[in-house]
Design a protein around this motif. Structure first.
Motif, short mmCIF file in Angstrom:
data_model
loop_
_atom_site.label_atom_id
_atom_site.label_comp_id
_atom_site.label_asym_id
_atom_site.label_seq_id
_atom_site.Cartn_x
_atom_site.Cartn_y
_atom_site.Cartn_z
N VAL A 48 0.85 -1.19 0.00
CA VAL A 48 0.00 0.00 0.00
C VAL A 48 0.89 1.23 0.00
O VAL A 48 1.83 1.33 0.78
CB VAL A 48 -0.95 0.02 1.22
N VAL A 49 0.56 2.17 -0.89
CA VAL A 49 1.23 3.47 -0.94
C VAL A 49 0.20 4.54 -0.62
O VAL A 49 -0.92 4.52 -1.14
CB VAL A 49 1.83 3.74 -2.34
N LEU A 50 0.57 5.47 0.24
CA LEU A 50 -0.26 6.62 0.56
C LEU A 50 0.42 7.85 -0.04
O LEU A 50 1.57 8.15 0.29
CB LEU A 50 -0.38 6.77 2.08
N VAL A 51 -0.29 8.55 -0.92
CA VAL A 51 0.26 9.73 -1.59
C VAL A 51 -0.27 10.96 -0.87
O VAL A 51 -1.48 11.14 -0.76
CB VAL A 51 -0.13 9.76 -3.08
N VAL A 52 0.64 11.80 -0.38
CA VAL A 52 0.25 12.93 0.46
C VAL A 52 0.84 14.24 -0.06
O VAL A 52 1.82 14.26 -0.80
CB VAL A 52 0.69 12.72 1.93
N ASN A 53 0.24 15.34 0.36
CA ASN A 53 0.75 16.66 0.06
C ASN A 53 1.98 16.92 0.94
O ASN A 53 1.94 16.64 2.14
CB ASN A 53 -0.35 17.70 0.34
N ALA A 54 3.03 17.46 0.36
CA ALA A 54 4.28 17.70 1.09
C ALA A 54 4.06 18.55 2.34
O ALA A 54 4.69 18.32 3.38
CB ALA A 54 5.31 18.36 0.18
N GLU A 55 3.14 19.50 2.26
CA GLU A 55 2.87 20.41 3.39
C GLU A 55 2.35 19.65 4.61
O GLU A 55 2.55 20.08 5.75
CB GLU A 55 1.83 21.45 2.94
N PHE A 56 1.68 18.52 4.40
CA PHE A 56 1.09 17.77 5.50
C PHE A 56 1.72 16.38 5.68
O PHE A 56 1.18 15.54 6.39
CB PHE A 56 -0.43 17.63 5.29
N LYS A 57 2.87 16.16 5.05
CA LYS A 57 3.50 14.84 5.09
C LYS A 57 3.69 14.33 6.52
O LYS A 57 3.40 13.18 6.83
CB LYS A 57 4.84 14.88 4.36
N VAL A 58 4.17 15.18 7.39
CA VAL A 58 4.44 14.78 8.77
C VAL A 58 3.15 14.32 9.47
O VAL A 58 3.20 13.46 10.34
CB VAL A 58 5.16 15.90 9.55
N ASP A 59 2.00 14.86 9.08
CA ASP A 59 0.73 14.49 9.70
C ASP A 59 0.30 13.07 9.34
O ASP A 59 -0.49 12.45 10.04
CB ASP A 59 -0.37 15.47 9.29
N PHE A 60 0.80 12.55 8.24
CA PHE A 60 0.46 11.20 7.78
C PHE A 60 1.55 10.18 8.10
O PHE A 60 1.27 9.01 8.34
CB PHE A 60 0.29 11.19 6.24
N GLU A 61 2.78 10.64 8.06
CA GLU A 61 3.94 9.75 7.97
C GLU A 61 4.09 8.75 9.13
O GLU A 61 4.31 7.56 8.89
CB GLU A 61 5.21 10.59 7.85
N LYS A 62 3.98 9.20 10.36
CA LYS A 62 4.23 8.31 11.50
C LYS A 62 3.25 7.14 11.49
O LYS A 62 3.65 5.97 11.58
CB LYS A 62 4.15 9.08 12.81
N GLU A 63 1.96 7.44 11.39
CA GLU A 63 0.95 6.37 11.39
C GLU A 63 1.12 5.45 10.18
O GLU A 63 0.97 4.24 10.30
CB GLU A 63 -0.46 6.95 11.37
N ALA A 64 1.39 6.04 9.04
CA ALA A 64 1.55 5.24 7.82
C ALA A 64 2.70 4.26 7.97
O ALA A 64 2.57 3.07 7.66
CB ALA A 64 1.75 6.15 6.61
N LYS A 65 3.82 4.72 8.46
CA LYS A 65 4.99 3.85 8.61
C LYS A 65 4.74 2.76 9.65
O LYS A 65 5.18 1.63 9.48
CB LYS A 65 6.23 4.68 8.94
N GLU A 66 4.02 3.10 10.73
CA GLU A 66 3.67 2.09 11.73
C GLU A 66 2.82 0.97 11.12
O GLU A 66 2.90 -0.18 11.55
CB GLU A 66 2.92 2.73 12.90
N LEU A 67 2.01 1.31 10.14
CA LEU A 67 1.15 0.33 9.48
C LEU A 67 1.87 -0.41 8.34
O LEU A 67 1.31 -1.33 7.76
CB LEU A 67 -0.10 1.03 8.92
N GLY A 68 3.08 0.02 8.02
CA GLY A 68 3.81 -0.61 6.92
C GLY A 68 3.43 -0.05 5.56
O GLY A 68 3.62 -0.70 4.53
N ILE A 69 2.94 1.16 5.56
CA ILE A 69 2.51 1.83 4.33
C ILE A 69 3.65 2.70 3.81
O ILE A 69 4.29 3.43 4.58
CB ILE A 69 1.25 2.69 4.59
N ILE A 70 3.88 2.66 2.52
CA ILE A 70 4.86 3.50 1.86
C ILE A 70 4.25 4.88 1.66
O ILE A 70 3.10 4.99 1.22
CB ILE A 70 5.25 2.90 0.49
N VAL A 71 4.98 5.93 1.97
CA VAL A 71 4.48 7.29 1.78
C VAL A 71 5.20 7.91 0.58
O VAL A 71 6.42 7.84 0.47
CB VAL A 71 4.71 8.16 3.04
#
Length: 145
Positions: A49-72
């Motif tokens: 699974v890849v989650l595509v995010v806006n650079a401005e809000f990357k930090v808001d997604f990144e920690k949870e995504a990585k904990e779940l094994g999701i590529i950002v």
């Protein structure tokens, strides 16, 4: 056939008018994007699974995504560029990609499984999941319908 999911969460949600993108709003205690992400992660047909995010809000997604094994991955200036960035971020052994909008949190296992099944039967084609509209869509402006 190895299938990956690209969840596009790069929009800013400006039409909603909030301080944060709607994908970060909580539904039943979880960010909207997580509902879709967990559904894809829990499907045995999905290898990445890849989650595509806006650079401005990357930090808001990144920690949870990585904990779940999701590529950002970072989104692009246009939606198609965000989708392309997501596909490019998938592991090289992925042969097919399902593209999903993070602002549509109610994807379910049956839809994912049926989509993968359809792809496996028609590997040289793409497919689109759609649902008929049951309610009449109306626009209200200045009290007029």
């Amino acid at each position: 056939m190895r299938v990956g999911a690209v969840i596009v969460a790069g929009g800013l949600g400006k039409r909603l008018g909030g301080e944060i993108p709607k994908q970060l709003l909580k539904i039943e205690g979880k960010a909207m994007w997580r509902h879709s992400a967990e559904t894809f992660l829990n499907n045995p047909k999905i290898a990445a699974v890849v989650l595509v995010v806006n650079a401005e809000f990357k930090v808001d997604f990144e920690k949870e995504a990585k904990e779940l094994g999701i590529i950002v991955a970072l989104g692009g200036a246009q939606r198609w560029q965000s989708v392309q960035n997501g596909i490019n971020a998938l592991p090289k052994n992925i042969t097919h990609a399902l593209i999903h909008d993070a602002a549509r949190p109610f994807i379910n296992q049956d839809i994912i499984t049926e989509t993968v099944k359809t792809l496996s039967q028609h590997e040289n084609f793409g497919c689109l999941v759609a649902k008929p509209v049951f309610d009449t869509v109306k626009i209200v402006s200045d009290g007029f319908v």
